[in-house]
Design a protein around this motif. Structure first.
Motif, PDB file in Angstrom:
ATOM      1  N   LEU A 139       0.833  -1.186   0.000  1.00 56.24           N
ATOM      2  CA  LEU A 139       0.000   0.000   0.000  1.00 56.24           C
ATOM      3  C   LEU A 139       0.875   1.246   0.000  1.00 56.24           C
ATOM      4  O   LEU A 139       1.975   1.229   0.563  1.00 56.24           O
ATOM      5  CB  LEU A 139      -0.902   0.023   1.239  1.00 56.24           C
ATOM      6  N   PRO A 140       0.406   2.334  -0.608  1.00 57.87           N
ATOM      7  CA  PRO A 140       1.183   3.578  -0.569  1.00 57.87           C
ATOM      8  C   PRO A 140       1.207   4.146   0.843  1.00 57.87           C
ATOM      9  O   PRO A 140       0.328   3.851   1.666  1.00 57.87           O
ATOM     10  CB  PRO A 140       0.420   4.496  -1.529  1.00 57.87           C
ATOM     11  N   SER A 141       2.191   4.964   1.131  1.00 59.34           N
ATOM     12  CA  SER A 141       2.317   5.539   2.472  1.00 59.34           C
ATOM     13  C   SER A 141       1.195   6.521   2.790  1.00 59.34           C
ATOM     14  O   SER A 141       1.062   6.954   3.939  1.00 59.34           O
ATOM     15  CB  SER A 141       3.674   6.244   2.609  1.00 59.34           C
ATOM     16  N   SER A 142       0.373   6.865   1.804  1.00 57.28           N
ATOM     17  CA  SER A 142      -0.764   7.766   2.021  1.00 57.28           C
ATOM     18  C   SER A 142      -1.942   7.052   2.671  1.00 57.28           C
ATOM     19  O   SER A 142      -2.938   7.691   3.023  1.00 57.28           O
ATOM     20  CB  SER A 142      -1.219   8.374   0.683  1.00 57.28           C
ATOM     21  N   VAL A 143      -1.846   5.722   2.829  1.00 52.17           N
ATOM     22  CA  VAL A 143      -2.925   4.940   3.431  1.00 52.17           C
ATOM     23  C   VAL A 143      -2.513   4.513   4.848  1.00 52.17           C
ATOM     24  O   VAL A 143      -1.686   3.611   5.009  1.00 52.17           O
ATOM     25  CB  VAL A 143      -3.254   3.687   2.588  1.00 52.17           C
ATOM     26  N   PRO A 144      -3.056   5.144   5.892  1.00 52.63           N
ATOM     27  CA  PRO A 144      -2.783   4.681   7.261  1.00 52.63           C
ATOM     28  C   PRO A 144      -3.311   3.267   7.473  1.00 52.63           C
ATOM     29  O   PRO A 144      -4.299   2.866   6.845  1.00 52.63           O
ATOM     30  CB  PRO A 144      -3.530   5.697   8.133  1.00 52.63           C
ATOM     31  N   ILE A 145      -2.660   2.531   8.362  1.00 51.71           N
ATOM     32  CA  ILE A 145      -3.021   1.133   8.604  1.00 51.71           C
ATOM     33  C   ILE A 145      -3.327   0.949  10.088  1.00 51.71           C
ATOM     34  O   ILE A 145      -2.509   1.274  10.951  1.00 51.71           O
ATOM     35  CB  ILE A 145      -1.874   0.193   8.189  1.00 51.71           C
ATOM     36  N   LYS A 149      -2.113  15.975   4.317  1.00 52.41           N
ATOM     37  CA  LYS A 149      -1.555  15.049   3.308  1.00 52.41           C
ATOM     38  C   LYS A 149      -1.420  15.686   1.932  1.00 52.41           C
ATOM     39  O   LYS A 149      -0.382  15.545   1.264  1.00 52.41           O
ATOM     40  CB  LYS A 149      -2.433  13.796   3.212  1.00 52.41           C
ATOM     41  N   ASP A 150      -2.450  16.359   1.476  1.00 54.92           N
ATOM     42  CA  ASP A 150      -2.439  16.902   0.119  1.00 54.92           C
ATOM     43  C   ASP A 150      -1.522  18.111  -0.038  1.00 54.92           C
ATOM     44  O   ASP A 150      -1.235  18.536  -1.158  1.00 54.92           O
ATOM     45  CB  ASP A 150      -3.863  17.268  -0.308  1.00 54.92           C
ATOM     46  N   GLN A 151      -1.060  18.683   1.073  1.00 53.77           N
ATOM     47  CA  GLN A 151      -0.171  19.847   0.995  1.00 53.77           C
ATOM     48  C   GLN A 151       1.290  19.434   0.818  1.00 53.77           C
ATOM     49  O   GLN A 151       2.130  20.259   0.469  1.00 53.77           O
ATOM     50  CB  GLN A 151      -0.306  20.703   2.252  1.00 53.77           C
ATOM     51  N   TYR A 152       1.588  18.182   1.091  1.00 52.20           N
ATOM     52  CA  TYR A 152       2.970  17.711   1.012  1.00 52.20           C
ATOM     53  C   TYR A 152       3.003  16.390   0.243  1.00 52.20           C
ATOM     54  O   TYR A 152       2.118  15.567   0.373  1.00 52.20           O
ATOM     55  CB  TYR A 152       3.551  17.482   2.413  1.00 52.20           C
ATOM     56  N   SER A 153       4.047  16.197  -0.517  1.00 56.57           N
ATOM     57  CA  SER A 153       4.211  14.926  -1.221  1.00 56.57           C
ATOM     58  C   SER A 153       5.001  13.965  -0.352  1.00 56.57           C
ATOM     59  O   SER A 153       5.771  14.387   0.520  1.00 56.57           O
ATOM     60  CB  SER A 153       4.942  15.141  -2.551  1.00 56.57           C
TER      61      SER A 153
END
Length: 333
Positions: free
Chosen positions: A97-103, A297-301
């Motif tokens: 999963l990408p790091s943008s998805v908390p687990i 999240k959307d403000q930083y890559s």
């Protein structure tokens, strides 16, 4: 707090299983913290939201909670533009999963798996809930040995149980039990051996509710300790390890417990981690943290280098070269 949509393929029929009940339990606990609803994505159901319809609503700032292991890769890809959380029960499905998805993991065993596999994602621990009805009622225990057939190994069902049936009262359950807590309160010993089942499935035991529920009801438990079960089972202290060396040795140990041991009497402190109050408190903190993450999240890559196969090869090569240089330098001195 953003609204949560818990995604499940369906809530009845072929989708009815322990994993579904655990997910719906988590939904009800989440509703004590923030707005939350169940959303199906395979079968439409009356009075239940359907994913296709939900996605047609523009502008909703919500969080989608995905959990159905084999469906997670497709769902994560489809929901890429949205805020997504993975509620991880079992492990070893093989996807990333990408790091943008908390687990959010249900056991420390699963948390460790994702800590290695997805090291740059936010990862949390939220154990499954043990409902309050699972407690020792001090009833007469008229069942010597209790076994649930589902997930049990061939050894347990075809070798150990037939041998035990010749010497004590064994109850094998093959269907859904309405009052499982009541059944556990009637049993002296509960047998659980899921290692073989999960090995054939190719994934791991996520948590293993039944041994915990049985212990809470006073049963002496003989269990495997694979994967999530190792979070709380402690052979020799709160349970016995099943399938220990030989069938004859298992029989001797089980009968000894049946005839001589009193019900388990662990303090409520042992179960507190898995009871409603603690889980709601943990969920409140976890969801606050996740909402904070989605605010930014959307403000930083994501700019932390991932552990791709290419990068791992590079790191290993660098390590080998560094060792060679160190040996060469030491030989010169």
């Amino acid at each position: 707090m953003r609204k949560l949509y818990f995604l499940v393929p369906g809530t009845a029929g072929k989708f009815a299983c322990g994993g579904l009940w655990a997910e719906l339990k988590t939904l009800r606990l989440a509703q004590q913290v923030c707005p939350a609803e169940v959303v199906t994505y395979r079968q439409r159901e009356k009075e239940t939201l359907f994913l296709d319809d939900v996605l047609q609503k523009r502008g909703e700032d919500v969080i989608f909670v995905i959990s159905w292991g084999f469906d997670v890769p497709k769902l994560a890809a489809r929901l890429k533009p949205y805020n997504v959380v993975y509620h991880a029960h079992s492990a070893e499905y093989g996807f990333k999963l990408p790091s943008s998805v908390p687990i959010i993991t249900v056991s420390r065993n699963t948390m460790g798996y994702w800590g290695q596999r997805s090291p740059h994602a936010l990862i949390y621990y939220l154990p499954n809930q043990i409902s309050d009805e699972f407690q020792n009622l001090s009833l007469e225990r008229d069942i010597d040995v209790l076994v649930q057939a589902r997930k049990s190994s061939e050894y347990l069902l075809k070798e150990l149980v037939p041998a035990l049936q010749q010497q004590c009262n064994v109850c094998v359950v093959n269907s859904y039990v309405e009052d499982l807590a009541g059944l556990f309160n009637r049993a002296k010993v509960y047998l659980y051996d899921s290692a073989e089942y999960w090995a054939t499935q190719g994934v791991s035991e996520g948590f293993g509710l039944q041994p915990m529920e049985a212990i809470a009801c006073g049963c002496q438990v003989f269990s495997s300790v694979n994967s999530g079960l190792s979070d709380y089972l402690d052979p020799g202290f709160n349970c016995y390890k099943i399938a220990g060396y030989s069938k004859e040795f298992d029989i001797q140990r089980i009968l000894k417990v049946v005839h001589n041991s009193a019900p388990v009497n662990l303090s409520e402190q042992f179960f507190a981690e898995y009871r409603t109050e603690n889980i709601v408190q943990r969920l409140q903190r976890i969801l606050s943290d996740i909402n904070y993450f989605f605010d930014y999240k959307d403000q930083y890559s994501s700019n932390i280098q991932a552990l791709t196969p290419l990068r791992l090869t590079k790191l290993r090569t660098q390590r080998i070269i560094a060792k060679i240089k160190e040996r060469y330098f030491n030989s010169k001195t």
